[in-house]
Design a protein around this motif. Structure first.
Motif, PDB file in Angstrom:
ATOM      1  N   UNK A   1       0.835  -1.206   0.000  1.00  0.00           N
ATOM      2  CA  UNK A   1       0.000   0.000   0.000  1.00  0.00           C
ATOM      3  C   UNK A   1       0.868   1.253   0.000  1.00  0.00           C
ATOM      4  N   UNK A   2       0.433   2.259  -0.769  1.00  0.00           N
ATOM      5  CA  UNK A   2       1.210   3.492  -0.927  1.00  0.00           C
ATOM      6  C   UNK A   2       0.315   4.717  -0.805  1.00  0.00           C
ATOM      7  N   UNK A   3       0.948   5.824  -0.462  1.00  0.00           N
ATOM      8  CA  UNK A   3       0.271   7.122  -0.380  1.00  0.00           C
ATOM      9  C   UNK A   3       1.139   8.143  -1.113  1.00  0.00           C
ATOM     10  N   UNK A   4       0.469   9.072  -1.783  1.00  0.00           N
ATOM     11  CA  UNK A   4       1.164  10.143  -2.494  1.00  0.00           C
ATOM     12  C   UNK A   4       1.236  11.395  -1.635  1.00  0.00           C
ATOM     13  N   UNK A   5       2.354  12.089  -1.741  1.00  0.00           N
ATOM     14  CA  UNK A   5       2.527  13.380  -1.066  1.00  0.00           C
ATOM     15  C   UNK A   5       3.401  14.265  -1.952  1.00  0.00           C
ATOM     16  N   UNK A   6       3.503  15.530  -1.586  1.00  0.00           N
ATOM     17  CA  UNK A   6       4.323  16.491  -2.338  1.00  0.00           C
ATOM     18  C   UNK A   6       3.992  16.491  -3.824  1.00  0.00           C
ATOM     19  N   UNK A   7       2.706  16.288  -4.144  1.00  0.00           N
ATOM     20  CA  UNK A   7       2.288  16.240  -5.547  1.00  0.00           C
ATOM     21  C   UNK A   7       2.066  17.659  -6.060  1.00  0.00           C
ATOM     22  N   UNK A   8       2.907  18.057  -6.997  1.00  0.00           N
ATOM     23  CA  UNK A   8       2.773  19.342  -7.674  1.00  0.00           C
ATOM     24  C   UNK A   8       2.848  19.026  -9.167  1.00  0.00           C
ATOM     25  N   UNK A   9       1.720  19.188  -9.866  1.00  0.00           N
ATOM     26  CA  UNK A   9       1.627  18.798 -11.268  1.00  0.00           C
ATOM     27  C   UNK A   9       2.813  19.350 -12.075  1.00  0.00           C
ATOM     28  N   UNK A  10       3.393  18.469 -12.867  1.00  0.00           N
ATOM     29  CA  UNK A  10       4.516  18.771 -13.750  1.00  0.00           C
ATOM     30  C   UNK A  10       5.801  19.147 -12.995  1.00  0.00           C
ATOM     31  N   UNK A  11       5.836  18.932 -11.678  1.00  0.00           N
ATOM     32  CA  UNK A  11       7.027  19.312 -10.899  1.00  0.00           C
ATOM     33  C   UNK A  11       7.543  18.208  -9.978  1.00  0.00           C
ATOM     34  N   UNK A  12       6.669  17.630  -9.156  1.00  0.00           N
ATOM     35  CA  UNK A  12       7.186  16.674  -8.171  1.00  0.00           C
ATOM     36  C   UNK A  12       6.095  15.759  -7.631  1.00  0.00           C
TER      37      UNK A  12
ATOM     38  N   UNK B   1       5.912  12.350  -4.444  1.00  0.00           N
ATOM     39  CA  UNK B   1       6.539  11.364  -3.568  1.00  0.00           C
ATOM     40  C   UNK B   1       5.543  10.250  -3.339  1.00  0.00           C
ATOM     41  N   UNK B   2       6.007   9.009  -3.489  1.00  0.00           N
ATOM     42  CA  UNK B   2       5.178   7.861  -3.115  1.00  0.00           C
ATOM     43  C   UNK B   2       5.883   7.161  -1.964  1.00  0.00           C
ATOM     44  N   UNK B   3       5.100   6.759  -0.982  1.00  0.00           N
ATOM     45  CA  UNK B   3       5.689   6.074   0.165  1.00  0.00           C
ATOM     46  C   UNK B   3       4.727   5.013   0.644  1.00  0.00           C
ATOM     47  N   UNK B   4       5.286   4.004   1.273  1.00  0.00           N
ATOM     48  CA  UNK B   4       4.445   2.925   1.769  1.00  0.00           C
ATOM     49  C   UNK B   4       5.220   1.998   2.662  1.00  0.00           C
ATOM     50  N   UNK B   5       4.531   0.934   3.034  1.00  0.00           N
ATOM     51  CA  UNK B   5       5.156  -0.045   3.922  1.00  0.00           C
ATOM     52  C   UNK B   5       4.589  -1.424   3.633  1.00  0.00           C
ATOM     53  N   UNK B   6       5.284  -2.412   4.133  1.00  0.00           N
ATOM     54  CA  UNK B   6       4.861  -3.808   4.004  1.00  0.00           C
ATOM     55  C   UNK B   6       5.317  -4.553   5.247  1.00  0.00           C
ATOM     56  N   UNK B   7       4.805  -5.745   5.389  1.00  0.00           N
ATOM     57  CA  UNK B   7       5.187  -6.624   6.498  1.00  0.00           C
ATOM     58  C   UNK B   7       4.992  -5.936   7.846  1.00  0.00           C
ATOM     59  N   UNK B   8       3.831  -5.382   8.018  1.00  0.00           N
ATOM     60  CA  UNK B   8       3.503  -4.749   9.294  1.00  0.00           C
ATOM     61  C   UNK B   8       4.346  -3.538   9.618  1.00  0.00           C
ATOM     62  N   UNK B   9       4.843  -2.868   8.601  1.00  0.00           N
ATOM     63  CA  UNK B   9       5.661  -1.676   8.813  1.00  0.00           C
ATOM     64  C   UNK B   9       7.135  -1.957   9.023  1.00  0.00           C
ATOM     65  N   UNK B  10       7.524  -3.221   8.959  1.00  0.00           N
ATOM     66  CA  UNK B  10       8.944  -3.547   9.145  1.00  0.00           C
ATOM     67  C   UNK B  10       9.776  -3.189   7.911  1.00  0.00           C
ATOM     68  N   UNK B  11       9.098  -2.977   6.781  1.00  0.00           N
ATOM     69  CA  UNK B  11       9.762  -2.533   5.570  1.00  0.00           C
ATOM     70  C   UNK B  11       9.015  -1.285   5.107  1.00  0.00           C
ATOM     71  N   UNK B  12       9.713  -0.176   5.019  1.00  0.00           N
ATOM     72  CA  UNK B  12       9.124   1.062   4.510  1.00  0.00           C
ATOM     73  C   UNK B  12       9.955   1.535   3.326  1.00  0.00           C
TER      74      UNK B  12
END
Length: 162
Positions: free
Chosen positions: A63-74, A76-87
């Motif tokens: 699962x992922x969430x987007x942040x710092x989204x500025x069209x045509x500029x930037x 960030x996608x971030x997420x985690x797996x395995x109960x947050x042990x891998x981000x």
């Protein structure tokens, strides 16, 4: 392992890069580790969510969430797996370059954009994966960026022909 940071100059405008690679939320076309994106909600917007379906490995969806989204500029996608042990976190930044190169065949100035791509993994398992196989993270980041360059330049050529 510190995040992998790579940059490449692309003969395409930021808007072409954005529309060719990101806005349709079909990132499997440039990300070599992803087979598809599912459960896309909100699209390419701040707070948008989705899940990566991974090609291989013990983690099948992330699962992922987007942040710092500025069209045509930037973005960030971030997420985690395995109960947050891998981000993980990946950031794209599109920086237009002044001038560009003159295309003598068409007597126009090609738009050039620098694409900066940063990707890293953390958490107790993310750190282990990064230390155990740093080459895979580096190669995945570089292959993803190379695909963004190729897809964007193809998109710019198509746009220029229209």
């Amino acid at each position: 392992m510190a995040p992998v940071v790579r940059s490449s100059d692309v003969k395409a405008s930021p808007s072409t890069i954005w529309s060719s690679c990101f806005s349709d939320m079909k990132w499997e076309k440039w990300d070599p580790d992803v087979t598809e994106m599912i459960d896309v909600e909100g699209g390419l917007t701040e707070g948008g969510t989705f899940q990566f379906v991974m090609k291989e490995g013990p983690v099948k969806t992330c699962p992922c969430r987007l942040s710092n989204v500025v069209k045509d500029k930037s973005l960030t996608f971030s997420g985690s797996a395995m109960g947050g042990m891998l981000t993980f976190e990946g950031t794209f930044e599109l920086v237009p370059k002044e001038g560009g190169e003159e295309d003598t065949a068409t007597t126009t100035t090609a738009t050039t954009t620098t694409v900066n791509y940063t990707f890293g993994m953390e958490g107790c398992l993310g750190s282990l994966v990064s230390m155990a196989n740093p080459k895979a993270i580096v190669e995945g980041t570089e292959a993803g960026l190379a695909n963004v360059v190729r897809i964007s330049e193809e998109g710019q050529k198509k746009a220029d022909e229209e």
